[in-house]
Design an enzyme around this catalytic site. Sequence first.
Site, PDB file in Angstrom:
ATOM      1  CG  ASP A   4      50.869  -9.763  -3.082  1.00  0.00           C
ATOM      2  OD1 ASP A   4      50.745  -8.552  -3.343  1.00  0.00           O
ATOM      3  OD2 ASP A   4      51.494 -10.178  -2.089  1.00  0.00           O
ATOM      4  CG  ASP A  12      45.953  -6.198   4.918  1.00  0.00           C
ATOM      5  OD1 ASP A  12      46.256  -7.367   5.184  1.00  0.00           O
ATOM      6  OD2 ASP A  12      45.608  -5.382   5.779  1.00  0.00           O
TER       7      ASP A  12
END
Length: 248
Positions: A168, A171
């Site tokens: 998803d 980061d």
Amino acid sequence: MWSTRSLGGPCGRPTSAVVGHTIGSAKLIGARPRPCAQLRSLSRPTATPETPPHPQQRLHPRCLPIHPEINAVIYSEDVIEARVAEMGRLIGQDYQHTELLVLGVLKGAFMFTTDLVRHIYPYPASLEVDFFKASSYGSGTTSSGVVQLDSAFKLESVAGKHVLLVEDIIDSGNTFSRLVAVMREAGAATVRVAALLDKKARRRVPFEADYTGFECPDEFIVGYGIDYAEKYRNLPYIGSVREEFIRH
Ligand code: PRP
């Protein structure tokens, strides 16, 4: 006269079991073979054939009010759907003569993975789907830097396979640099990564996905599988959480 296809939502998705059949009059329906009782109730039009449905009735059931704890929608359901479809076509072109193993990384990628595989076209020679759990965040807002892999996942299942890891969000880059290395060590023939979101501003480990949906702002975002303390994964859009609902 209209067909049941028009009863779908804004995305044009059919909602009844009689797609493709024109049901312009009761006489026409009667002329078709009699369906069983259950199918009959599914195929019943929601308005008389002479009266087109009110526009309000055409709304897709997913057109829900914005969650009260969401500050702003950053990627709407329609925007996500269009981009996921584009990614599916790119992936399909690259893997069209390949036996592909799509590995969705839980939990965050559960929604993205199921949507993405439906758009992978041209179809690969074969396409397997599996999921495994990887986690780098606890219930807080920052990465712990430690990636925990699901011990139940049989790593030997990737040996010799063309693996597409689906995530998803990237980061810090910790999770994916680790996961790609693990897949390679396990003997995968090739390993690529599809990430819906990329927060490049937060990178701590150099890492580039092969397919990226959106380069996203450095905000605390949730929805479409992404959580904050296990909440909001169910939202069909991606949005930012209102400040008063974030624990610092
Ligand atoms: C999120 C996300 C990635 C990872 C990315 O998972 O799904 O796996 O963080 O962060 P990184 O690039 O800093 O490593 P999380 O640990 O929150 O677990 P979840 O998918 O179960 O929500």
